[in-house]
Scaffold this motif. Structure first.
Motif, PDB file in Angstrom:
ATOM      1  N   ALA A 144       0.827  -1.207   0.000  1.00  0.00           N
ATOM      2  CA  ALA A 144       0.000   0.000   0.000  1.00  0.00           C
ATOM      3  C   ALA A 144       0.860   1.256   0.000  1.00  0.00           C
ATOM      4  N   LEU A 145       1.952   1.242   0.768  1.00  0.00           N
ATOM      5  CA  LEU A 145       2.832   2.415   0.808  1.00  0.00           C
ATOM      6  C   LEU A 145       3.512   2.622  -0.534  1.00  0.00           C
ATOM      7  N   SER A 146       3.880   1.527  -1.206  1.00  0.00           N
ATOM      8  CA  SER A 146       4.507   1.631  -2.525  1.00  0.00           C
ATOM      9  C   SER A 146       3.548   2.247  -3.535  1.00  0.00           C
ATOM     10  N   VAL A 147       2.312   1.760  -3.548  1.00  0.00           N
ATOM     11  CA  VAL A 147       1.312   2.299  -4.476  1.00  0.00           C
ATOM     12  C   VAL A 147       1.038   3.770  -4.171  1.00  0.00           C
ATOM     13  N   LEU A 148       0.888   4.078  -2.881  1.00  0.00           N
ATOM     14  CA  LEU A 148       0.621   5.456  -2.471  1.00  0.00           C
ATOM     15  C   LEU A 148       1.769   6.378  -2.858  1.00  0.00           C
ATOM     16  N   SER A 149       2.989   5.926  -2.659  1.00  0.00           N
ATOM     17  CA  SER A 149       4.155   6.740  -3.027  1.00  0.00           C
ATOM     18  C   SER A 149       4.167   7.020  -4.527  1.00  0.00           C
ATOM     19  N   ASN A 150       3.885   6.006  -5.319  1.00  0.00           N
ATOM     20  CA  ASN A 150       3.901   6.150  -6.767  1.00  0.00           C
ATOM     21  C   ASN A 150       2.907   7.209  -7.234  1.00  0.00           C
ATOM     22  N   TRP A 151       1.676   7.145  -6.724  1.00  0.00           N
ATOM     23  CA  TRP A 151       0.641   8.064  -7.182  1.00  0.00           C
ATOM     24  C   TRP A 151       0.735   9.429  -6.524  1.00  0.00           C
ATOM     25  N   LEU A 152       1.481   9.539  -5.432  1.00  0.00           N
ATOM     26  CA  LEU A 152       1.661  10.833  -4.789  1.00  0.00           C
ATOM     27  C   LEU A 152       2.409  11.791  -5.711  1.00  0.00           C
ATOM     28  N   GLY A 153       3.543  11.355  -6.233  1.00  0.00           N
ATOM     29  CA  GLY A 153       4.287  12.184  -7.178  1.00  0.00           C
ATOM     30  C   GLY A 153       3.515  12.426  -8.456  1.00  0.00           C
ATOM     31  N   MET A 220       8.751  11.115   6.100  1.00  0.00           N
ATOM     32  CA  MET A 220       8.611  10.046   5.114  1.00  0.00           C
ATOM     33  C   MET A 220       7.734  10.503   3.954  1.00  0.00           C
ATOM     34  N   ALA A 221       6.715  11.303   4.220  1.00  0.00           N
ATOM     35  CA  ALA A 221       5.857  11.807   3.144  1.00  0.00           C
ATOM     36  C   ALA A 221       6.665  12.661   2.168  1.00  0.00           C
ATOM     37  N   LEU A 222       7.586  13.467   2.687  1.00  0.00           N
ATOM     38  CA  LEU A 222       8.446  14.276   1.813  1.00  0.00           C
ATOM     39  C   LEU A 222       9.324  13.392   0.937  1.00  0.00           C
ATOM     40  N   VAL A 223       9.886  12.336   1.546  1.00  0.00           N
ATOM     41  CA  VAL A 223      10.732  11.421   0.773  1.00  0.00           C
ATOM     42  C   VAL A 223       9.900  10.705  -0.287  1.00  0.00           C
TER      43      VAL A 223
END
Length: 324
Positions: A144-153, A220-223
């Motif tokens: 879930a964190l991987s998917v969220l990170s991908n779509w965040l950017g 972590m959100a910034l990263v």
């Protein structure tokens, strides 16, 4: 003797929820089929105009420097995407070594690109991480964190391009030009909401289907956002290399972002046909169709197929070790 009336079960909460799920299932699949039909029509319309001999000539014209640069950027992009799982490892406090996570993430991303998220993103992660001793809830959180990170950017970049007017859609699509900046604001609003939660606004912890979840910290959100932005920029840069710089980079990036969400909506493995349909439609008039298709074929070969070869080999080694 009076008899007790049987309770009316026609409108119980469970039946209501079941009906809602049924309508949602049918509606979602109907929209998906409609979207696929539109993509097929767009692709069929463009493919008939392509001279395939010229496509082959354009592919042969790529220099070794272009191919090497695209390959190097591909390696960086795959490493960045694998970094999302490294963030997930820290998020769940897993004792796995970074090298172990890197191998799993690399395999999963290569299979996700070519076979879809259901196989590469979910099935492979659960199979490989569970063998390394991770519990199912932790694997779910990492994914879930991987998917969220991908779509965040993705949302950050798409919002910026929409607000800057760098994304243009054909008039026949019926999307008012004034709606695009509104969609850009909506993208940034979603990002702002996530950032606020990570910064401590609202509840830090909640439960989803029995699994306790805590929002990541703001650092972590910034990263996450920085890594994801870099990854999407690199993917757009690779296509821009194959286009030869004849279309400005923001336009290429915007078209690529639109094709990515189109591929996600249709659930077509590797976005096969979706990427081509969106690019051929939105860049019509800017470049000959054969040049666009040659660039996309080269991009698929470098970014999708080449990483799949070591991923298959690595997975075969892991399977052999597990059997022993």
């Amino acid at each position: 003797m009076p008899t007790l009336a049987k309770p009316d079960r026609s409108c119980t909460p469970s039946r209501t929820r079941s009906r809602r799920r049924s309508w949602w299932w049918w509606g979602r699949h109907a929209l998906t089929l409609l979207f696929i039909a539109v993509v097929v029509l767009l692709l069929a319309e463009q493919v008939t105009k392509i001279d395939w001999s010229k496509v082959l000539q354009a592919l042969k014209a790529y220099t070794g420097w272009t191919l090497a640069a695209a390959a190097g950027l591909t390696v960086v992009s795959h490493l960045l995407f694998g970094g999302f799982d490294q963030l997930g490892r820290r998020y769940v406090g897993s004792p796995l070594r970074p090298a172990q996570v890197a191998v799993v993430a690399g395999i999963c991303y290569a299979f996700t690109l070519n076979m879809g998220a259901l196989i590469g993103g979910i099935a492979f992660r659960y199979r490989l991480y569970s063998r390394l001793g991770l519990a199912a809830p932790d694997i779910t959180k990492i994914y879930a964190l991987s998917v969220l990170s991908n779509w965040l950017g993705y949302l950050i970049l798409l919002g910026a391009l929409l607000l800057a007017g760098a994304v243009h859609v054909p008039p026949r699509w019926g999307i008012p030009a004034g709606l695009l900046p509104v969609l850009g604001v909506a993208c940034w609003a979603l990002v702002a909401g996530y950032a606020a939660m990570c910064a401590g606004v609202g509840r830090r912890r909640f439960t989803l289907k029995g699994v306790p979840i805590e929002w990541p910290g703001w650092r972590m959100a910034l990263v996450q956002g920085g890594m994801s932005i870099a990854n999407w920029l690199i993917m757009g840069w690779i296509i821009h290399l194959f286009i030869g710089g004849r279309v400005d980079y923001p336009t290429i990036l915007g078209v690529m972002l639109l094709s990515a969400v189109a591929g996600a909506l249709t659930h077509v493995p590797a976005g096969l046909g979706v990427l081509e349909a969106v690019f051929l439609t939105l860049l019509a008039g800017a470049l000959p169709p054969y040049e666009i298709l040659a660039a996309l074929l080269a991009y698929r070969a470098i970014y999708y197929l080449c990483p799949l070869v070591p991923a298959v080999a690595a997975y075969a080694v892991l399977e052999a070790r597990a059997r022993r």
